[in-house]
Design an enzyme around this catalytic site. Structure first.
Site, PDB file in Angstrom:
ATOM      1  N   SER A  39      -5.084  -0.564  14.255  1.00 32.15           N
ATOM      2  CA  SER A  39      -5.818   0.687  14.433  1.00 32.15           C
ATOM      3  C   SER A  39      -6.481   0.694  15.802  1.00 32.15           C
ATOM      4  CB  SER A  39      -6.887   0.828  13.347  1.00 32.15           C
ATOM      5  OG  SER A  39      -7.792   1.876  13.626  1.00 32.15           O
ATOM      6  N   GLY A  73      -0.738   7.876   1.410  1.00 32.84           N
ATOM      7  CA  GLY A  73      -0.935   7.811   2.851  1.00 32.84           C
ATOM      8  C   GLY A  73       0.272   7.337   3.635  1.00 32.84           C
ATOM      9  N   TYR A  97     -14.818  -2.989   9.490  1.00 30.76           N
ATOM     10  CA  TYR A  97     -13.481  -2.407   9.574  1.00 30.76           C
ATOM     11  C   TYR A  97     -12.844  -2.726  10.927  1.00 30.76           C
ATOM     12  CZ  TYR A  97      -9.689   0.985   9.689  1.00 30.76           C
ATOM     13  OH  TYR A  97      -8.450   1.565   9.785  1.00 30.76           O
ATOM     14  N   GLY A 111       0.815  -1.216   0.000  1.00 28.37           N
ATOM     15  CA  GLY A 111       0.000   0.000   0.000  1.00 28.37           C
ATOM     16  C   GLY A 111       0.842   1.256   0.000  1.00 28.37           C
ATOM     17  N   ALA A 112       1.923   1.261  -0.798  1.00 27.18           N
ATOM     18  CA  ALA A 112       2.904   2.348  -0.737  1.00 27.18           C
ATOM     19  C   ALA A 112       2.580   3.512  -1.657  1.00 27.18           C
ATOM     20  CB  ALA A 112       4.291   1.808  -1.074  1.00 27.18           C
TER      21      ALA A 112
END
Length: 310
Positions: A151, A26, A178, A22-23
């Protein structure tokens, strides 16, 4: 650990190869920039080629002389995960760190290519499979690390059911889903740590969370639902409570780079309610450490992905 730890405190990273999922934006992009600036060889694992190209350009601009490259990875497609891992195995004998950073948040009900609920499939199951498929390169590297990104929303995931990870029998709620995926990230981290220790391997498992970081991630769900109210709520929350994505990346950067890391560590911001601040070791819900629940999640993940290890 200094309460004011920043990227300036990252030790030299020359000679280390670090894979960041996921680079393209963000936290993943900020992590890639900081690691490249410190001298690491960064493999930017991204799904979208156009966004990935722009992200690589940012890394090269912000970290002149960066050793960074792009590789294609779609965590919502196990065939892509297997292809990525096989490509890494052909090209790299060793990998110092696998940073399982990529994620999606608060999406309307969708399914991955393999039929998994999208948030659980991307955030947990894709990374579970990737870690197992890349374990040989990690084992070949003294002091290697797997850094998972969780998270504070794991606190919403107490109803995680290893027998129904895809909401086949339960009513779907995007925020509940989530939270469950983030609970799964933490449970995977602790079970991975336990299994690595039991196997006597020189690979450490760490986990980090960014607090409330203002990234594009939180706007994807409202955009898909064309929700103006959702976008306004996110904008309000960002203005009131969030920190920028560079600060949000600090806990995972600490876990990736600092020599005092111990397997099983969990890092987050040091501010009020862990919403913002500099990285420190933090706690989590006790259920995330429950050995029996963690075992059940691991075994369910093996069945669903077909990837078995440790």
């Amino acid at each position: 650990m200094s309460t004011q730890w920043t990227v300036a405190n990252i030790p030299p990273q020359q000679g280390r190869r670090i894979v960041v999922t996921g680079a393209s934006s963000g936290l993943g992009l900020e992590t890639s920039v900081a690691l490249a600036a410190a001298g690491a060889e960064v493999v930017m694992a991204c799904r979208n080629p156009d966004r990935a190209g722009a992200a690589l350009g940012q890394v090269q601009q912000r970290a002149p002389g960066a050793k960074a490259e792009l590789m294609t990875l779609d965590l919502a497609d196990l065939a892509s995960v297997r292809a990525f891992a096989a490509d890494c195995a052909r090209r790299f004998e060793r990998i110092d760190v696998l940073c399982n950073n990529a994620g999606v948040m608060a999406l309307p009900l969708q399914r991955t290519k393999d039929g998994f609920e999208m948030q659980m499939g991307t955030n947990h199951l894709g990374h579970f499979a990737l870690t197992g498929l890349m374990l040989d390169q990690l084992k070949a590297t003294p002091g290697a690390r797997v850094v998972s990104v969780a998270s504070n929303a794991h606190k919403w995931g107490m109803r995680l059911d290893a027998d129904d990870l895809g909401f086949e029998r339960q009513r779907y709620n995007k925020w509940d889903a989530y939270g469950r995926s983030k609970m799964a990230n933490l449970m995977f981290h602790f079970e991975l740590d336990r299994r690595l220790r039991a196997a006597g391997l020189d690979v450490r498992s760490a986990c980090a969370h960014p607090g409330y970081a203002a990234t594009n991630l939180m706007f994807v769900g409202p955009a898909q639902q064309n929700s103006r109210v959702g976008r306004l709520l996110m904008q309000f929350g960002n203005a009131l409570l969030s920190q920028d994505q560079a600060m949000g990346a600090l806990p995972q950067l600490y876990a990736i780079t600092m020599p005092d890391l111990e397997s099983g560590d969990y890092f987050g911001p040091d501010g009020w309610q862990q919403l913002k601040g500099h990285p420190r070791r933090v706690g989590c819900l006790r259920i995330a450490r429950d050995p029996e629940r963690n075992r059940l999640l691991w075994e369910a993940s093996e069945r669903l992905t077909g990837v078995r290890y440790l």
